[in-house]
Structure formats: C-alpha cells, structure tokens
Design an enzyme around this catalytic site. Structure first.
Site, mmCIF file in Angstrom:
data_model
loop_
_atom_site.group_PDB
_atom_site.id
_atom_site.type_symbol
_atom_site.label_atom_id
_atom_site.label_comp_id
_atom_site.label_asym_id
_atom_site.label_seq_id
_atom_site.Cartn_x
_atom_site.Cartn_y
_atom_site.Cartn_z
ATOM 1 N N HIS A 129 36.917 9.193 -15.932
ATOM 2 C CA HIS A 129 38.074 9.820 -15.310
ATOM 3 C C HIS A 129 38.396 11.108 -16.038
ATOM 4 C CE1 HIS A 129 42.626 10.211 -14.792
ATOM 5 N NE2 HIS A 129 42.087 10.539 -13.641
ATOM 6 N N SER A 130 38.553 12.188 -15.293
ATOM 7 C CA SER A 130 38.959 13.460 -15.874
ATOM 8 C C SER A 130 38.017 13.872 -17.020
ATOM 9 C CB SER A 130 40.418 13.318 -16.324
ATOM 10 O OG SER A 130 40.910 14.517 -16.797
ATOM 11 N N MET A 131 38.534 14.085 -18.241
ATOM 12 C CA MET A 131 37.660 14.499 -19.342
ATOM 13 C C MET A 131 36.643 13.403 -19.667
ATOM 14 S SD MET A 131 38.511 17.541 -19.882
ATOM 15 C CE MET A 131 37.657 18.064 -21.352
ATOM 16 N N LEU B 242 35.675 10.948 -11.721
ATOM 17 C CA LEU B 242 36.878 11.047 -10.900
ATOM 18 C C LEU B 242 37.724 12.192 -11.433
ATOM 19 C CD1 LEU B 242 37.677 7.234 -11.104
ATOM 20 C CD2 LEU B 242 36.616 8.394 -9.182
ATOM 21 N N THR C 200 37.114 15.127 -12.433
ATOM 22 C CA THR C 200 36.579 15.686 -13.673
ATOM 23 C C THR C 200 36.378 17.194 -13.531
ATOM 24 O OG1 THR C 200 35.472 13.674 -14.382
ATOM 25 C CG2 THR C 200 34.510 15.737 -15.122
#
Ligand code: NAG
Ligand code: NAG
Ligand code: NAG
Ligand code: NAG
Ligand code: NAG
Length: 586
Positions: free
Chosen positions: A169-171, A194, A196
């Site tokens: 997720h993200s980073m 997700l 990212t």
C-alpha cells in the site's frame, strides 16, 4: 492613487480566483460509495520471529489469522500460498485485514482446493514517505521477512512454495519494487500495489529518497514479476493520480473508476478496505493460481491476462474460457429439445421478458449486406447467462423456420457495462467484419436460459457515420452550452462522440445528456469516457431526477508518442425509451 487602486484590483482578482479555485477543489470530491468489508471472526496476528529482529527491534513480522485457524498459525503450520502485505507511510500492519479476511472467506466458500496465507510486516507506522533513509531499513527488514516466510513451509518439501506475492500500500508498493532490485533469486512473481507513487515520491525531501527511486528506474528487473498497480483516481488527495504510473512499468496499471464492477473513485486509505475493489482483486488473485502446482502461476503472460480480465476489460466469462475464446474460434452445439427460436427484422427493438422465460429462447438477428444495418449494438439487462451471444448459420428446418444447430462464441467480445440498476452486458459488432471472418454466418443469436427473473434485451442496428460525431471542445471562455446532438435517433442505444482534442489532464469539460421525451418514467443512460491510454475510463449515469452533467477529464495525459494517435471518445449507451439532446460546456 491610481497605482494603488490598480494594485488593489489585481489583488482582488487574484484573491477571488484563489477562492473560486479552492471552492472547485473542495467540491471536486465524489462522495465515498465504497462498502465496508464484513468480518465474521476476530482477526489474530501471530508474531513470527526471525534473525533480523535483533537489528530492527522496532519492526515485526506477523501472520494473519482468524478464529479456529489461529491454532495452526500459532504452531507455525502453513500450507497455503504466501502473500506478504507491506503497509505504506504511517500505515499499520493491521491494514491487511480486509484483503486477508475476504480471501479466507472465499477459500472456505468456493473450496478451490487452495488458500492464501497472509503475512504482514509491522513497520512501526513510520513516515517512509517523508524520510528516504527509512525506506532502506524497511526494505532490508522485508527482504529478510520474505526468506523467513518461505522457510516456514520447509516441512512439506513437495508442495512447498518457491514464490511469494507482495501487496504494497502506498510507499509499501515502492518497497515491494525496491525488493526486486536486491533479491538474488526470482521469488516474487506478483506484486499488487495500491495507491503507490511509482514515478516519483509525493515529496522529495532527501537524497536517500532520490537514490531509491533512481535505483528503481535503472535496475528495472520486472521481467519475471508481474506488477499490478491500482490507483484510486481523483479521490486520492495524497497521491496525485498520474504519479501512480511509470513509463518503464510495462504491466497492468488501472484507475479504480475504470475497473469493471468497481467504477468508483477511492481515497488513499479506503483503497485498503473498499469492498467492491477488494472483491475484484481477490477474484484475480484466485484466478492467478496454477491448478497443477496449487501455487501462483509462473507464466507472466497468464498473470497479466488474468488481471487484464478482472481490472480492465471483463467480459463476464471465466478466465480460462475467456483466454481460450480470444485465441481460437470455438463453437457450441445448441441443445435439442424444448426451445423457442424467434426472429425480429426491425432495426431497433427491445425484448422485454418481465417474468423471465420457462424454456430456452434463441433470439435471432439477421446479418444483412445493407450498410444501414451493418453495426449492431446489443445491451442485455439482468441476463445471467454467461455464454449468451453467438454467430451462426441457419441451415436447419424446424417447422416453418430455419434455425441454427450450432453457434460460434461471441460472448468474449462483450463486456460488463456500468449500471445502477441490473447487471448489464454490452456487445458492439461490425456484422460485415463478422461475415468476412465467417462467410457462412447468417445470424447473430442471443441465448436466454430459463429463469424467473425479468430480462430485457435492447437491440440497435445502424449506419455508423450516423452515430459517430466528432466533437470540438468548447473554448475556455464560452458562456453557453455547445449543442452536440440536437435530438438522438428514435430508440437509439449507441452513439460515439469523438473528442480528439482531449489529451491533457488540465482539460476539463461538462457533457450534458438531457432526455427530451421519454415513453417511460424510469430510464437509464450511461456516458463513458473511453481513453485509449492508461486504463482510465470514467462513467456517469443519467436517470430520472439527475440533471448533473458528466465531468470529463483525464487522470493522465496522452503519452508523447506517435503511437498514441488514437482519440478519446465518449460512448453513449442510451435508453431506447427516451430521446436525448447532448451538449457540452466547460
Ligand atoms: C536478504 O535476506 C537474505 C536472507 O536473510 C540474506 O541472505 C540477503 O543477504 C539479504 N539481501 C540483502 C540485499 O540484504
Ligand atoms: C526470468 O526467468 C528466466 C527463466 O526462468 C531466466 O532465464 C531469466 O534470467 C529471468 N530474468 C530475470 C530478470 O530474473
Ligand atoms: C474477426 O477476426 C479478427 C481477426 O482474427 C478479430 O480481431 C475480430 O475480433 C473478428 N471479428 C468478429 C466480429 O468476429
Ligand atoms: C432542434 O430540434 C428541435 C425539435 O426537436 C427543432 O425545433 C430545432 O430547430 C432544432 N435545432 C437545431 C439547431 O437543429
Ligand atoms: C495522427 O493523426 C493525424 C490526424 O488525425 C494524421 O494526420 C497522422 O498521420 C496520424 N499519425 C499516425 C502516426 O498515425
């Protein structure tokens, strides 16, 4: 005095502009229509110790479990397919919950003969998006965790997984990709990210961050790993949509408003639990499994096809059937026995089966040489038949009629169409091309199996130039609506508005689709912005009581590349009970 007032007026204009801008920005948020994922049992996180724990006391590795399954996890007994979740900036390891829980439930309900073991790393809720040095530490810890997870399966040498799936997720998605650059073996076959930021960090605050991203771009070792990148679109304020794509990522990248059966913008955290999205991604995950090894497929092309099917263009078929249909012509023998065959020669008509049907019906649409009948659009409402559309040659006599004994599959050419009411499937065909492909074909046939549910089938045949309109976008300072279509054709289902000038994310327009006359109280039309690059289609429904326009804009600009000479277009799937007028404004 004059100078002062000039300055004052300038300031006033700037201030008003700023306030208007803020108002537009604050209004630019679609309400959150995600459903919550429902939990059956209480989640348990079982700590898994490993060597790197001594170096990183702040971090931890956990196995996700629920209820009665916790016993096995506590005894370090794992027999499924390992998936590791990597949280993002300030994210918690507990955010794995929705995906893990839905997947557990699905393996219990569907009994596919395999299940997923979800693991998650506790990265101390650190601000990895603000501090590049942390990214290196986290990557180091996650690398060791991956090896530790694979070791857990040592007891069962034969069916032991050699690969792992990463969810970032993200980073966390950036870390997943960073791992590809340091892992010596090819043990990550699939990465799902997700929201990212793949192309650059939202904030570039230090040189570590710069180096980390630089390394991702130069050592692009994604050949044997499939990367699926999902972005929530405009509702994600933290990660601007276009930085979730990266030119050098040759994999599946989609914006959530474009994903079949999701069709929603999703904000940065909601993407972790939005039920519509979690279900679709989980379906993809289950289809990504090789039936023989009961592990993730090692064929990158197959993995890409699976996620393309679920996230980009879903025709409603099972994945293996869909791949097979695309690669070869297959046909089906129609069952003898109780069935009705019908033919209607009208150009536009609607088949309304309000009480369902008791025996199988075949609705025949004749393929004609007449150019006025060349293009065919079929929209089905609530037709649950998976294999429903065929092309066939009516050579067999049944009473007075000629019917078909077998048909060539066309269902894979259809797609699930966005809708508020009922499930809709849309099939657009060039019947002359069909005739060129299969010279003996005389009819297109729609198969309706016995059901007690209401089914509607809408049919529209037309001369394409009548329905294809090139639209000039209104200039920035136009003060009235530009009429695009004064009045749509009677009973028309299909229109295509070509918008070649729409290429850049700074452009934004409104499209109005107003019903002029309707023969029914309820109606349902859909406008779809179809963008040939970037999997970023968006949709808007027009129904009774909703006069809002379709806000047309892009999530990512057209790549500067001549191969992308294709034009964006707006497809209108109209309700045949109404005639509409279509106009634009900025
Ligand atoms: C990744 O972890 C493995 C196993 O703990 C270790 O042998 C390897 O050196 C690590 N790789 C890097 C680049 O740290
Ligand atoms: C991908 O896999 C093939 C065969 O399994 C191997 O030869 C190749 O080196 C791998 N590529 C990378 C970049 O790991
Ligand atoms: C006709 O054949 C072409 C090439 O194989 C294929 O791309 C196309 O989808 C076919 N069209 C129809 C209507 O079957
Ligand atoms: C639009 O259609 C209406 C009738 O529906 C007609 O009166 C009018 O003249 C048309 N306008 C244009 C610009 O064609
Ligand atoms: C792109 O489109 C323009 C105008 O539509 C056309 O003149 C040009 O040849 C096209 N270029 C390519 C590479 O197709």
């Amino acid at each position: 005095m004059r100078v002062v007032s000039g300055f004052f007026i300038c300031s006033l204009i700037v201030t008003i502009g700023y306030i208007l801008g803020m108002l537009v920005f604050l209004n630019d948020y679609e309400e959150n229509r995600c459903e919550m994922t429902y939990m059956y049992e209480y989640p348990q996180f079982v700590r898994i110790k490993h060597d790197a724990d001594h170096r990183f006391r702040k971090y931890g590795l956990y196995a996700y479990s629920e209820g009665r399954f916790t016993y096995d996890a506590r005894n370090m007994k794992f027999s499924g397919i390992p998936v590791l979740f990597i949280p993002g900036n300030a994210g918690s390891y507990r955010q794995v919950r929705s995906f893990a829980s839905v997947s557990l439930r699905k393996s219990l309900d569907d009994r596919p003969g395999f299940h997923f073991d979800f693991f998650t790393v506790d990265l101390n809720d650190e601000f990895s998006g603000l501090n590049g040095a942390l990214l290196y530490e986290q990557t180091d810890y996650v690398n060791n965790s991956i090896y530790r997870i694979l070791e857990l399966y040592n007891s069962n040498e034969k069916s032991r997984p050699k690969n792992i799936i990463l969810f970032g997720h993200s980073m966390g998605g950036v870390i997943a990709r960073g791992l590809l650059t340091i892992l010596e073996e090819n043990i990550v076959s699939l990465i799902i990210t997700l929201a990212t930021p793949h192309s650059r960090p939202p904030l570039m605050l230090d040189s570590y961050m710069f180096d980390y991203y630089h390394k991702l771009q130069v050592t692009n070792k994604a050949d044997n790993s499939t990367i699926v990148s999902l972005s929530g679109g405009y509702n994600d304020y933290l990660i601007t949509p276009f930085i979730t794509t990266a030119k050098y990522l040759e994999n599946v990248h989609v914006f959530s408003p474009s994903i079949p059966l999701v069709w929603l913008p999703i904000d940065h955290l909601c993407i972790l639990w939005c039920k519509q999205l979690v279900l679709v991604v989980t379906k993809g995950l289950f289809d990504a499994i090789d039936f023989n090894t009961k592990q993730i497929s090692q064929d990158p092309e197959y993995l890409r096809a699976v996620f393309h099917h679920h996230l980009v263009n879903n025709n409603g078929l099972k994945i293996r059937k869909s791949i097979q249909s695309v690669h070869s012509t297959s046909s089906m023998t129609f069952r003898r026995g109780r069935s009705e065959w019908m033919e209607n020669l009208q150009k536009q008509y609607t088949i309304s089966l309000r009480n369902g049907v008791q025996e199988t019906q075949y609705h025949m649409i004749r393929v004609l040489d007449d150019a006025d009948y060349r293009y065919l659009t079929i929209l089905t409402l609530n037709l649950e038949v998976v294999e429903w559309a065929f092309a066939c040659a009516a050579n067999e006599l049944q009473g007075q009629h000629r019917i078909c004994s077998d048909g060539i599959h066309l269902s894979h050419l259809s797609q699930i169409s966005p809708s508020v009411r009922y499930k809709r499937k849309l099939l657009n065909l060039d019947t002359h091309e069909l005739k060129r492909n299969y010279t003996e074909v005389t009819h297109v046939v729609i198969r309706v199996l016995p059901t007690s549910e209401p089914v509607t089938i809408q049919i529209d045949r037309y001369f394409e130039p009548d329905r294809k309109v090139e639209v000039k976008l209104p200039s920035l300072l136009s003060f009235q609506r530009n009429l695009i279509l004064n009045e749509t054709h009677e009973k028309a289902l299909y229109y295509e508005l070509m918008v070649p000038q729409l290429t850049h994310i700074i452009q934004s327009y409104k499209i109005y689709v107003d019903p002029i006359t309707c023969n029914a109280k309820q109606h349902h039309a859909t406008a779809s912005l179809i963008v040939p690059w970037g999997n970023q289609n968006i949709y808007k429904h027009f129904m009774e009581g909703d006069k809002n326009p379709f806000l047309v804009r892009l999530h990512s600009s057209r790549p500067i590349n001549n191969n992308w000479n294709l034009s964006t277009s707006i497809l209108l799937t109209l309700d045949p009970v109404c005639r509409y007028s279509v106009s634009s404004w900025n």
